[in-house]
Design a protein around this motif. Structure first.
Motif, PDB file in Angstrom:
ATOM      1  N   UNK A  69     151.292 -53.911  51.115  1.00  0.00           N
ATOM      2  CA  UNK A  69     152.402 -52.953  51.042  1.00  0.00           C
ATOM      3  C   UNK A  69     151.992 -51.615  51.633  1.00  0.00           C
ATOM      4  N   UNK A  70     152.954 -50.927  52.173  1.00  0.00           N
ATOM      5  CA  UNK A  70     152.716 -49.604  52.763  1.00  0.00           C
ATOM      6  C   UNK A  70     152.731 -48.576  51.635  1.00  0.00           C
ATOM      7  N   UNK A  71     151.591 -48.457  50.955  1.00  0.00           N
ATOM      8  CA  UNK A  71     151.480 -47.580  49.789  1.00  0.00           C
ATOM      9  C   UNK A  71     150.417 -46.516  50.017  1.00  0.00           C
ATOM     10  N   UNK A  72     150.559 -45.415  49.314  1.00  0.00           N
ATOM     11  CA  UNK A  72     149.516 -44.402  49.246  1.00  0.00           C
ATOM     12  C   UNK A  72     149.488 -43.864  47.818  1.00  0.00           C
ATOM     13  N   UNK A  73     148.830 -42.748  47.607  1.00  0.00           N
ATOM     14  CA  UNK A  73     148.720 -42.199  46.249  1.00  0.00           C
ATOM     15  C   UNK A  73     150.072 -41.793  45.678  1.00  0.00           C
ATOM     16  N   UNK A  85     158.865 -59.859  51.647  1.00  0.00           N
ATOM     17  CA  UNK A  85     157.886 -60.901  51.950  1.00  0.00           C
ATOM     18  C   UNK A  85     156.644 -60.788  51.090  1.00  0.00           C
ATOM     19  N   UNK A  86     156.172 -59.565  50.879  1.00  0.00           N
ATOM     20  CA  UNK A  86     154.985 -59.355  50.037  1.00  0.00           C
ATOM     21  C   UNK A  86     155.289 -59.725  48.589  1.00  0.00           C
ATOM     22  N   UNK A  87     156.435 -59.303  48.098  1.00  0.00           N
ATOM     23  CA  UNK A  87     156.815 -59.624  46.717  1.00  0.00           C
ATOM     24  C   UNK A  87     156.922 -61.139  46.528  1.00  0.00           C
TER      25      UNK A  87
END
Length: 225
Positions: A69-73, A85-87
């Motif tokens: 996933x395109x995540x950050x803090x 798709x990731x889920x």
């Protein structure tokens, strides 16, 4: 000798009366019978064996999927079909029939890797997706039982309704938008090809126009032709 025998008799009579009056059950005139029971051993019964799968589970595979996933803090940046798709792949790695403790653990890991923000709460979204897949299985079973009564378009409409129920209209559109576009394309293409009122030339023109409209919208489904 007679006096000695009489003395013994009176002594036995007195002891008997004292025994009767000293026993409250006998004094009440009620008869009590204590059924026989096996003696209880002074050893605790062994506890049933615990299935290791009930408390051991490899969460690493789920965490690895969530890392895509395109995540950050600050959390997940946006909801999209890529997120869907990731889920989906993460939920496919859930244990069969997970209990509440397992779900809470997975939810915690999702929040640790991608903390919630004002726009997107990934732990909630992941749990919503899990419950959606469970509901989708039940829906497919119902559709299978009534296969002859429902068209493919009607079945897909039921799926769309289920998605809105679990994610809300906005997130359902973001997660499954391209799938909906592709499905609508296929349904419309099928309708044109089955239209007996059109000639082959007219069908080709209608199909070309349909494909062009998807190109212009920027949502042309992959493999459409």
């Amino acid at each position: 000798m007679n006096l000695f025998a009489q003395g013994i008799g009176w002594s036995l009579l007195i002891l008997g009366v004292a025994w009767v009056f000293s026993d409250p059950d006998r004094n009440s005139g009620e008869k009590h019978f204590r059924p026989w029971s096996d003696p209880v051993p002074d050893v605790a019964e062994p506890l049933p064996a615990i299935d290791p799968m009930a408390w051991q589970f490899d969460y690493d595979k789920i965490e690895k999927e969530l890392l895509h996933l395109d995540c950050d803090s600050a959390g997940l940046k946006q909801v999209s079909d890529n997120v869907e798709g990731v889920l989906r792949r993460a939920v496919e790695r859930f244990p069969q029939q997970p209990d509440e403790n397992v779900l809470q653990r997975i939810e915690f890991l999702a929040g640790k890797n991608c903390p919630p923000n004002e726009a997107v709460n990934l732990p909630d979204l992941l749990m919503q997706y899990y419950h959606y897949t469970e509901a989708l299985k039940s829906l497919h079973e119902q559709q299978f039982q009534h296969a002859s009564e429902l068209s493919a378009k009607e079945k897909f409409a039921q799926t769309e309704t289920l998605r809105i129920q679990h994610f809300g209209e906005a997130n359902a559109s973001k997660l499954f938008g391209r799938q909906q576009v592709f499905a609508n394309y296929l349904f419309e293409r099928q309708r044109i090809m089955r239209d007996e009122g059109l000639t082959e030339v007219q069908k080709k023109a209608a199909l070309d126009k349909l494909k062009k409209s998807f190109k212009e919208s920027g949502e042309e489904p992959a493999g459409a032709g």
